[in-house]
Design a protein around this motif. Structure first.
Motif, PDB file in Angstrom:
ATOM      1  N   TRP A 286       2.723  -4.082 -12.502  1.00 31.91           N
ATOM      2  CA  TRP A 286       2.715  -4.947 -11.318  1.00 31.91           C
ATOM      3  C   TRP A 286       2.147  -4.437 -10.153  1.00 31.91           C
ATOM      4  CZ3 TRP A 286       5.824  -2.098  -8.071  1.00 31.91           C
ATOM      5  CH2 TRP A 286       6.780  -1.142  -8.396  1.00 31.91           C
ATOM      6  N   MET A 287       2.634  -3.009 -10.086  1.00 33.49           N
ATOM      7  CA  MET A 287       1.842  -2.298  -9.103  1.00 33.49           C
ATOM      8  C   MET A 287       0.303  -2.510  -8.812  1.00 33.49           C
ATOM      9  SD  MET A 287       4.207   1.126  -9.667  1.00 33.49           S
ATOM     10  CE  MET A 287       3.924   2.170  -7.814  1.00 33.49           C
ATOM     11  N   GLU A 288      -0.195  -2.455  -7.522  1.00 33.89           N
ATOM     12  CA  GLU A 288      -1.185  -2.623  -7.087  1.00 33.89           C
ATOM     13  C   GLU A 288      -2.491  -1.553  -7.520  1.00 33.89           C
ATOM     14  OE1 GLU A 288      -1.868  -5.289  -4.679  1.00 33.89           O
ATOM     15  OE2 GLU A 288      -3.717  -4.407  -4.152  1.00 33.89           O
ATOM     16  N   GLU A 289      -2.066  -0.610  -7.141  1.00 36.81           N
ATOM     17  CA  GLU A 289      -2.708   0.832  -7.995  1.00 36.81           C
ATOM     18  C   GLU A 289      -3.409   0.352 -10.006  1.00 36.81           C
ATOM     19  OE1 GLU A 289       0.382   3.774  -7.147  1.00 36.81           O
ATOM     20  OE2 GLU A 289      -0.703   4.628  -8.384  1.00 36.81           O
TER      21      GLU A 289
ATOM     22  N   PRO B 200      17.096  -6.194  -8.012  1.00 35.45           N
ATOM     23  CA  PRO B 200      15.663  -6.443  -7.612  1.00 35.45           C
ATOM     24  C   PRO B 200      14.871  -6.024  -7.769  1.00 35.45           C
ATOM     25  CG  PRO B 200      16.618  -6.302  -5.624  1.00 35.45           C
ATOM     26  CD  PRO B 200      17.625  -5.279  -6.228  1.00 35.45           C
ATOM     27  N   MET B 201      13.297  -6.740  -8.605  1.00 34.64           N
ATOM     28  CA  MET B 201      12.223  -6.579  -8.728  1.00 34.64           C
ATOM     29  C   MET B 201      11.789  -5.597  -8.392  1.00 34.64           C
ATOM     30  SD  MET B 201       9.210  -8.830 -10.569  1.00 34.64           S
ATOM     31  CE  MET B 201       8.471  -8.306 -12.104  1.00 34.64           C
ATOM     32  N   PRO B 202      11.180  -4.219  -7.798  1.00 33.12           N
ATOM     33  CA  PRO B 202      10.949  -3.758  -9.249  1.00 33.12           C
ATOM     34  C   PRO B 202      11.798  -2.689 -10.105  1.00 33.12           C
ATOM     35  CG  PRO B 202       9.606  -2.692  -7.833  1.00 33.12           C
ATOM     36  CD  PRO B 202      10.455  -3.819  -7.382  1.00 33.12           C
ATOM     37  N   LEU B 203      12.743  -2.558  -9.424  1.00 33.81           N
ATOM     38  CA  LEU B 203      13.858  -1.274  -9.280  1.00 33.81           C
ATOM     39  C   LEU B 203      14.685  -1.737 -10.973  1.00 33.81           C
ATOM     40  CD1 LEU B 203      15.712  -0.979  -5.896  1.00 33.81           C
ATOM     41  CD2 LEU B 203      14.021  -0.621  -6.727  1.00 33.81           C
ATOM     42  N   GLN B 204      14.720  -2.929 -11.342  1.00 38.59           N
ATOM     43  CA  GLN B 204      15.871  -3.138 -12.801  1.00 38.59           C
ATOM     44  C   GLN B 204      14.586  -2.605 -13.319  1.00 38.59           C
ATOM     45  OE1 GLN B 204      18.944  -3.849 -12.927  1.00 38.59           O
ATOM     46  NE2 GLN B 204      19.201  -4.441 -14.978  1.00 38.59           N
TER      47      GLN B 204
ATOM     48  N   GLU C  98       0.905  -1.254  -0.313  1.00 37.08           N
ATOM     49  CA  GLU C  98      -0.215   0.022  -0.118  1.00 37.08           C
ATOM     50  C   GLU C  98       1.115   1.200  -0.200  1.00 37.08           C
ATOM     51  OE1 GLU C  98      -3.140   0.474   0.869  1.00 37.08           O
ATOM     52  OE2 GLU C  98      -3.769  -1.880   2.063  1.00 37.08           O
ATOM     53  N   GLY C  99       0.374   2.326  -0.900  1.00 35.44           N
ATOM     54  CA  GLY C  99       1.269   3.729  -0.361  1.00 35.44           C
ATOM     55  C   GLY C  99       2.517   3.530  -1.152  1.00 35.44           C
ATOM     56  N   VAL C 100       2.782   2.840  -1.298  1.00 37.36           N
ATOM     57  CA  VAL C 100       4.383   2.966  -2.728  1.00 37.36           C
ATOM     58  C   VAL C 100       4.312   3.489  -3.918  1.00 37.36           C
ATOM     59  CG1 VAL C 100       6.629   2.014  -3.285  1.00 37.36           C
ATOM     60  CG2 VAL C 100       5.406   1.067  -1.315  1.00 37.36           C
ATOM     61  N   THR C 101       4.765   3.999  -4.315  1.00 39.12           N
ATOM     62  CA  THR C 101       4.026   5.261  -5.432  1.00 39.12           C
ATOM     63  C   THR C 101       5.853   4.834  -6.394  1.00 39.12           C
ATOM     64  OG1 THR C 101       5.826   6.910  -5.226  1.00 39.12           O
ATOM     65  CG2 THR C 101       3.217   7.049  -4.528  1.00 39.12           C
ATOM     66  N   GLU C 102       5.323   5.541  -7.665  1.00 36.75           N
ATOM     67  CA  GLU C 102       7.166   4.238  -8.833  1.00 36.75           C
ATOM     68  C   GLU C 102       7.803   5.704  -8.013  1.00 36.75           C
ATOM     69  OE1 GLU C 102       5.204   4.884 -12.551  1.00 36.75           O
ATOM     70  OE2 GLU C 102       7.140   4.973 -13.665  1.00 36.75           O
ATOM     71  N   ALA C 103       7.572   6.987  -7.567  1.00 32.57           N
ATOM     72  CA  ALA C 103       8.716   8.187  -7.749  1.00 32.57           C
ATOM     73  C   ALA C 103       9.544   7.434  -6.173  1.00 32.57           C
ATOM     74  CB  ALA C 103       7.908   9.223  -6.968  1.00 32.57           C
ATOM     75  N   ASP C 104       8.425   7.020  -5.117  1.00 30.04           N
ATOM     76  CA  ASP C 104       9.013   6.354  -3.979  1.00 30.04           C
ATOM     77  C   ASP C 104      10.416   4.939  -4.604  1.00 30.04           C
ATOM     78  OD1 ASP C 104       7.476   7.819  -2.738  1.00 30.04           O
ATOM     79  OD2 ASP C 104       6.335   5.409  -2.422  1.00 30.04           O
ATOM     80  N   VAL C 105       9.730   4.402  -5.295  1.00 30.63           N
ATOM     81  CA  VAL C 105      10.784   2.881  -6.150  1.00 30.63           C
ATOM     82  C   VAL C 105      11.761   3.646  -7.004  1.00 30.63           C
ATOM     83  CG1 VAL C 105      10.454   0.929  -7.472  1.00 30.63           C
ATOM     84  CG2 VAL C 105       8.353   1.571  -5.816  1.00 30.63           C
TER      85      VAL C 105
END
Ligand code: FMN
Length: 369
Positions: free
Chosen positions: A120-123, A301-305, A76-83
């Motif tokens: 892959w992101m929940e939202e 690791p996924m999803p960073l790569q 929850e609450g993790v955005t693409e920008a956070d990653v």
């Protein structure tokens, strides 16, 4: 090629085709198989809605499905920008150095990277599901694990069968416990994310592990004889991904990539983390070699790569930079030697299946006398 599952879905041949292209999915269904559209690249649900409308129009009322990459656990609450912020500078520098070394031009100003795997992101995945259930899909597949329980429930409430990919009997058992209806046993040879067990060993293990649930054999199937082998091992159908990439209906956006696929042999793929951070079989290129080189920084690791390489992959594809140009594809690429229509591919599969059945019947008849 009729099985209990193909009859339940109302299809002529128990041939399931995964594809990122709506026109290919529709053509597979029109040809009597079952087309499944991969949703992972759709970040905008409206775009998915438009493509599902198009698929439906082209499919002439034949059944089809959708494949999502739904995380089993909620993040929850993790955005693409956070990653994005978690990506080390050294890795960004390595990408830049590779692009410079091979003279890969920049995208035009304001041009968005067209290759962002954020499905892959929940939202994002949840947005895709809202669109999917507004369409008459007959099957919902999930790539990486069992879908969350509420999604399985929602699918069943809509009369949609739920499928999940498995690379081991253990994965398959987990899917069965999660209430999944169909398990896709995907062997080591397959294109895309894949485990370490070859199809010949995996399929019967999974069939046994989840009986009486129907299993589809996937990985390394490119002929009717191979399809017959999958059914002989207990599968209720076959699930193919690579073979459709060089069909006339596919839209790879790169004639150079199509030529590369047509020229590649079965030994020209590699299982590498270069694309997403998880092992995925793809064409071996200097790009995959660089990431797999122990002298390099290694993959994240996924999803960073996936986020790290998204723009670079778009640039390589757009400018068709030969040595770096690749795509997920399985070992069956060695059989993909000419561009054909989906109908021609399906005809070839059913003819090959008939040949295999005739041959086995003959052998069985001879050995019985
Ligand atoms: C280009 C490509 C992309 C793929 N992407 C996905 C995906 O997003 N979700 C998924 O469930 N499987 C994906 N797969 C795997 C296929 O669903 C299928 O299991 C696999 O291709 C079967 O093996 P084969 O390549 O030997 O036919 C992909 C395969 C390819 C070739």
């Amino acid at each position: 090629m009729e099985t209990e599952l193909s009859r339940e879905l109302g299809i002529e041949h128990a041939i399931f085709g995964f594809t990122p292209f709506p026109a290919v999915a529709a053509a597979i269904s029109r040809a009597g198989g079952f087309g499944v559209l991969g949703a992972v690249r759709y970040t905008d649900p409206q775009e998915l809605a438009r493509d599902l409308d198009r698929l439906e129009e082209l499919a002439d009322g034949k059944p089809y499905g959708l494949d999502v990459v739904m995380p089993a656990k909620k993040v929850e609450g993790v955005t693409e920008a956070d990653v994005e912020a978690m990506i080390p500078e050294a890795h960004r520098g390595f990408v830049q150095e590779l692009l410079t070394r091979y003279g890969v031009p920049e995208l035009a100003e304001g041009e968005a990277s067209g290759w962002r795997i954020t499905g892959w992101m929940e939202e994002v995945a949840r947005g895709q599901l809202d669109v999917a259930f507004d369409h008459p899909i007959k099957l919902l597949a999930n790539a990486l694990g069992s879908p969350p329980p509420d999604v399985v429930e929602r699918a069943h409430a809509h009369g949609v069968l739920v499928a999940a990919l498995a690379g081991s009997a253990e994965h398959a058992r987990r899917h069965a416990a999660a209430g999944i209806d169909v398990v896709v046993a995907q062997g080591y040879e397959a294109g895309g994310h894949t485990g370490e067990i070859g199809s010949m060993v995996l399929v019967p293990e999974v069939v046994e592990a989840v009986a009486p649930l129907p299993v589809l054999a996937a990985g390394g199937i490119g002929s009717g004889e191979q399809a017959a082998a999958g059914l002989a091992l207990g599968a209720q159908g076959v699930w193919l991904g690579s073979l459709w990439l060089t069909t006339e209906e596919a839209d790879l956006h790169s004639a150079a990539l199509t030529r590369k696929l047509l020229a590649a042999g079965s030994g020209d793929t590699v299982r590498s983390r270069a694309l997403t951070g998880k092992p995925a079989r793809q064409l071996r290129t200097v790009w995959t070699d660089a990431w797999d080189d122990p002298a390099g920084p290694g993959t994240l690791p996924m999803p960073l790569q996936g986020l790290l390489v998204a723009e670079a992959v778009s640039r390589i594809q757009k400018y068709e930079v030969g040595e770096l140009l690749g795509t997920p594809v399985g070992q069956i690429v060695g059989r993909m030697t000419s561009e054909r229509s989906v109908q021609a591919v399906v005809d070839d599969l059913t003819r090959g299946f008939e040949r295999a059945v005739t041959r086995i019947n003959r052998i069985a008849g001879r050995s019985a006398t």
